[in-house]
Motif scaffolding. Structure first.
Motif, short mmCIF file in Angstrom:
data_model
loop_
_atom_site.label_atom_id
_atom_site.label_comp_id
_atom_site.label_asym_id
_atom_site.label_seq_id
_atom_site.Cartn_x
_atom_site.Cartn_y
_atom_site.Cartn_z
N GLN A 1 -3.99 -17.00 15.13
CA GLN A 1 -3.83 -18.39 14.71
C GLN A 1 -5.01 -19.22 15.23
OE1 GLN A 1 -1.16 -18.89 12.92
NE2 GLN A 1 -0.89 -21.10 12.73
N VAL A 2 -5.55 -20.06 14.35
CA VAL A 2 -6.65 -20.94 14.72
C VAL A 2 -6.30 -22.36 14.29
CG1 VAL A 2 -9.09 -21.51 14.34
CG2 VAL A 2 -8.38 -19.11 14.47
N GLN A 3 -6.51 -23.29 15.19
CA GLN A 3 -6.35 -24.70 14.86
C GLN A 3 -7.74 -25.35 14.81
OE1 GLN A 3 -4.55 -23.46 17.78
NE2 GLN A 3 -3.09 -22.74 16.25
N VAL A 4 -7.96 -26.14 13.77
CA VAL A 4 -9.25 -26.83 13.65
C VAL A 4 -9.01 -28.30 13.36
CG1 VAL A 4 -10.57 -24.81 12.93
CG2 VAL A 4 -9.42 -26.17 11.20
N VAL A 5 -9.82 -29.14 13.99
CA VAL A 5 -9.68 -30.59 13.84
C VAL A 5 -11.06 -31.19 13.60
CG1 VAL A 5 -8.95 -32.74 14.91
CG2 VAL A 5 -7.69 -30.62 15.38
N GLU A 6 -11.19 -31.88 12.45
CA GLU A 6 -12.45 -32.50 12.09
C GLU A 6 -12.51 -33.94 12.58
OE1 GLU A 6 -10.99 -30.15 8.38
OE2 GLU A 6 -10.16 -31.59 9.82
N SER A 7 -13.74 -34.43 12.74
CA SER A 7 -13.96 -35.83 13.07
C SER A 7 -15.35 -36.22 12.62
CB SER A 7 -13.80 -36.08 14.57
OG SER A 7 -14.76 -35.35 15.30
N GLY A 8 -15.61 -37.51 12.59
CA GLY A 8 -16.96 -37.99 12.30
C GLY A 8 -17.17 -38.60 10.93
N GLY A 9 -16.15 -38.57 10.09
CA GLY A 9 -16.31 -39.16 8.77
C GLY A 9 -16.39 -40.68 8.85
N VAL A 12 -20.74 -44.99 4.74
CA VAL A 12 -22.18 -45.11 4.99
C VAL A 12 -22.86 -45.48 3.69
CG1 VAL A 12 -22.60 -42.65 4.57
CG2 VAL A 12 -24.15 -43.93 6.05
N GLN A 13 -23.98 -46.15 3.81
CA GLN A 13 -24.73 -46.51 2.61
C GLN A 13 -25.55 -45.32 2.11
OE1 GLN A 13 -27.05 -50.05 3.55
NE2 GLN A 13 -25.42 -51.34 2.68
N SER A 14 -25.87 -45.35 0.84
CA SER A 14 -26.71 -44.32 0.26
C SER A 14 -28.03 -44.22 1.04
CB SER A 14 -26.99 -44.67 -1.20
OG SER A 14 -27.77 -43.68 -1.81
N GLY A 15 -28.42 -42.98 1.35
CA GLY A 15 -29.61 -42.73 2.14
C GLY A 15 -29.34 -42.60 3.62
N GLY A 16 -28.13 -42.92 4.04
CA GLY A 16 -27.77 -42.87 5.44
C GLY A 16 -27.39 -41.47 5.91
N SER A 17 -26.95 -41.40 7.17
CA SER A 17 -26.61 -40.12 7.79
C SER A 17 -25.26 -40.19 8.48
CB SER A 17 -27.67 -39.74 8.84
OG SER A 17 -28.94 -39.57 8.25
N LEU A 18 -24.62 -39.05 8.55
CA LEU A 18 -23.39 -38.87 9.33
C LEU A 18 -23.42 -37.48 9.94
CD1 LEU A 18 -20.48 -40.25 7.08
CD2 LEU A 18 -21.22 -41.17 9.27
N ARG A 19 -22.71 -37.34 11.06
CA ARG A 19 -22.55 -36.02 11.67
C ARG A 19 -21.07 -35.74 11.82
NH1 ARG A 19 -23.64 -34.02 17.84
NH2 ARG A 19 -24.55 -31.98 17.41
N LEU A 20 -20.63 -34.69 11.17
CA LEU A 20 -19.25 -34.25 11.29
C LEU A 20 -19.13 -33.20 12.39
CD1 LEU A 20 -18.23 -33.81 7.53
CD2 LEU A 20 -18.25 -35.88 8.94
N SER A 21 -17.99 -33.23 13.07
CA SER A 21 -17.69 -32.23 14.09
C SER A 21 -16.35 -31.59 13.79
CB SER A 21 -17.64 -32.87 15.48
OG SER A 21 -18.87 -33.44 15.83
N CYS A 22 -16.19 -30.38 14.27
CA CYS A 22 -14.93 -29.65 14.10
C CYS A 22 -14.70 -28.83 15.35
CB CYS A 22 -15.02 -28.76 12.86
SG CYS A 22 -13.69 -27.55 12.71
N VAL A 23 -13.59 -29.10 16.02
CA VAL A 23 -13.24 -28.34 17.22
C VAL A 23 -12.17 -27.32 16.86
CG1 VAL A 23 -12.32 -28.47 19.55
CG2 VAL A 23 -13.82 -30.27 18.70
N ALA A 24 -12.40 -26.08 17.25
CA ALA A 24 -11.46 -25.00 16.97
C ALA A 24 -10.82 -24.50 18.25
CB ALA A 24 -12.18 -23.85 16.26
N SER A 25 -9.59 -24.01 18.12
CA SER A 25 -8.89 -23.44 19.27
C SER A 25 -7.96 -22.34 18.78
CB SER A 25 -8.10 -24.51 20.01
OG SER A 25 -7.12 -25.09 19.17
N GLY A 26 -7.56 -21.48 19.69
CA GLY A 26 -6.57 -20.46 19.38
C GLY A 26 -7.10 -19.05 19.37
N ARG A 27 -8.34 -18.84 18.94
CA ARG A 27 -8.98 -17.53 18.99
C ARG A 27 -10.39 -17.72 19.51
NH1 ARG A 27 -8.00 -13.51 13.85
NH2 ARG A 27 -5.77 -13.76 13.59
N THR A 28 -10.98 -16.62 19.95
CA THR A 28 -12.35 -16.70 20.45
C THR A 28 -13.28 -17.19 19.34
OG1 THR A 28 -11.92 -14.88 21.96
CG2 THR A 28 -14.22 -15.44 21.54
N PHE A 29 -13.83 -18.38 19.53
CA PHE A 29 -14.59 -19.06 18.49
C PHE A 29 -15.77 -18.24 18.01
CE2 PHE A 29 -15.68 -22.61 16.01
CZ PHE A 29 -17.02 -22.95 16.19
#
Length: 126
Positions: A1-9, A12-29
């Motif tokens: 079993q693996v749990q994953v949780v996203e963040s960072g959305g 943003v305006q066109s041409g801009g930047s974002l960084r998404l993150s995802c933390v996983a747990s439950g098995r050796t990543f």
């Protein structure tokens, strides 16, 4: 079993930047492939990027090549998606997913990934 949780959305305006993150747990990543997918309203879920266990092999959808970068930090159990030069057509819910059956082969179909987060909304205004 693996749990994953996203963040960072966000918005943003066109041409801009974002960084998404995802933390996983439950098995050796470091034992499996990770991927990012996205789904816009009324459209199928589509592959954005995938990365092998070591971070040495990455694949991208043609629509994001040269603008998005996928990476992972196995010590932090975290997957990233750096998104630059964003366009309105990048607007979607972005999902992090784990393919625990493979360490090196990045697969492109969402059907191949067993574990999913709830998604994070990315909205790019024109």
């Amino acid at each position: 079993q693996v749990q994953v949780v996203e963040s960072g959305g966000g918005l943003v305006q066109s041409g801009g930047s974002l960084r998404l993150s995802c933390v996983a747990s439950g098995r050796t990543f470091s034992n499996y492939v990770m991927g990012w997918f996205r789904q816009a309203p009324g459209k199928e879920r589509e592959f954005v990027a995938g990365i092998n266990w070591a971070g040495a092999i990455a694949h991208y959808a043609d629509s994001v090549k040269g603008r998005f970068t996928i990476s992972r930090d196995n010590a932090k159990n975290t997957l990233y998606l750096q998104m630059n030069s964003l366009r309105p057509e990048d607007t979607a819910v972005y999902y992090c997913a784990a393919d625990v059956n493979y360490r090196n082969s990045v697969r492109f179909s969402h059907h191949e990934y067993e574990y999913w987060g709830r998604g994070t909304q990315v909205t790019v205004s024109s």
